[in-house]
Design an enzyme around this catalytic site. Structure first.
Site, short mmCIF file in Angstrom:
data_model
loop_
_atom_site.label_atom_id
_atom_site.label_comp_id
_atom_site.label_asym_id
_atom_site.label_seq_id
_atom_site.Cartn_x
_atom_site.Cartn_y
_atom_site.Cartn_z
N ASP A 106 0.95 -1.14 0.10
CA ASP A 106 -0.14 -0.22 -0.25
C ASP A 106 0.56 1.34 -0.22
O ASP A 106 2.16 1.32 0.76
CB ASP A 106 -1.12 0.14 1.09
CG ASP A 106 -2.01 -1.56 1.40
OD1 ASP A 106 -2.43 -1.89 0.16
OD2 ASP A 106 -2.41 -1.57 2.72
N1 URA Z 1 -1.24 -5.83 4.64
C1 URA Z 1 -1.76 -4.73 3.55
O1 URA Z 1 -2.37 -4.23 4.54
N2 URA Z 1 -0.94 -3.56 3.19
C2 URA Z 1 0.22 -4.06 2.89
O2 URA Z 1 0.94 -2.77 1.80
C3 URA Z 1 0.23 -5.21 3.00
C4 URA Z 1 0.08 -6.30 3.13
#
Ligand code: URA
Length: 246
Positions: A106
């Site tokens: 993310d």
């Molecule tokens: N899980 C999440 O919530 N975000 C990420 O970037 C990777 C795994």
């Protein structure tokens, strides 16, 4: 398919000349020659020794490149962004080959991300049936309870189904401030999975970092830095995807 041959459109895409889809259009349009002859049939097999030309340009076989990158927060896991935000490939502008992220983190998540120009490797590592462990450290705004750790370890029900058992280790907790620092290892790669798992239990994730993928760690890297993976690391990860162990 015979390993000594590959599809023409794949050879062109792998060279970095263009995407596989555009390569297909170029082939259909009669813009591609194999050993001097125009070929318009999609899926034509070529050998390493065959000479491929696209729009008059000879296609060279590209060396495979695998990069282990420490993604900072506020960076998009993509090769471009229509809102002009920094993307992970902005950190590798001096590399001549086109590389792509393997999976995603993310915007607000930092940590270990692999980038490569090897599409087969990407498909292998990100395929849902291959369960490579990915370890995260999360800072929660709350005091995670023992029963909730147990629930995460068993699997919890999210909108898109039950999660596979996770490994969970509380690293630090502050009763006064009501915070928890927790390590969690998951074997799937669903969208925003770790955040959703904790949100499901009523916790907000204030900070999330991926610290390990299979045997690979962030050791020696600062945020925004990357390094070329060793052939042994690539082999180990491939082996882990295919056989579930190192
Ligand atoms: N899980 C999440 O919530 N975000 C990420 O970037 C990777 C795994």
């Amino acid at each position: 398919m015979n390993k000594a041959t590959e599809r023409l459109q794949k050879r062109i895409a792998n060279s970095g000349y263009t995407s596989r889809r555009k390569a297909e259009t170029l082939i259909a349009d009669g813009k591609v020659k194999v050993n001097g002859e125009i070929v318009t049939e999609l899926g034509t097999k070529v050998k390493a020794s065959d000479m491929v030309e696209v729009e008059g340009v000879k296609i060279e076989q590209e060396d495979k490149l695998y990069i282990l990158f420490y993604k900072p927060t506020q960076v998009i896991t993509s090769v471009s962004d229509d809102r002009g935000r920094t993307v992970v490939t902005d950190y590798f502008k001096d590399i001549e080959t086109r590389i792509y992220p393997v999976g995603r983190l993310d915007y607000d998540t930092s940590g270990l991300l692999i980038l490569t120009n090897d599409g087969d490797f990407t498909n292998l590592i990100t395929h849902p049936s291959y369960k490579i462990p990915k370890k995260y450290v999360a800072k929660l705004n709350g005091y995670l309870m023992r029963e909730e750790v147990k629930a995460l370890e068993k699997g919890i029900q999210l909108d898109d189904g039950w999660t596979q058992p996770a490994q969970v280790k509380i690293k630090r907790q502050d009763k006064q401030k009501e915070t928890t620092l927790v390590e969690i290892t998951i074997h799937e790669g669903r969208n925003r999975q770790v955040r959703r798992m904790f949100e499901h239990l009523g916790y907000k994730v204030n900070k999330l970092q991926r610290i390990q993928v299979g045997p690979l760690t962030l050791k020696g890297l600062n945020a925004g830095e990357g390094r070329v993976m060793t052939p042994h690391e690539v082999k180990t990860l491939r082996h882990l995807a295919e056989h579930g162990k190192y």
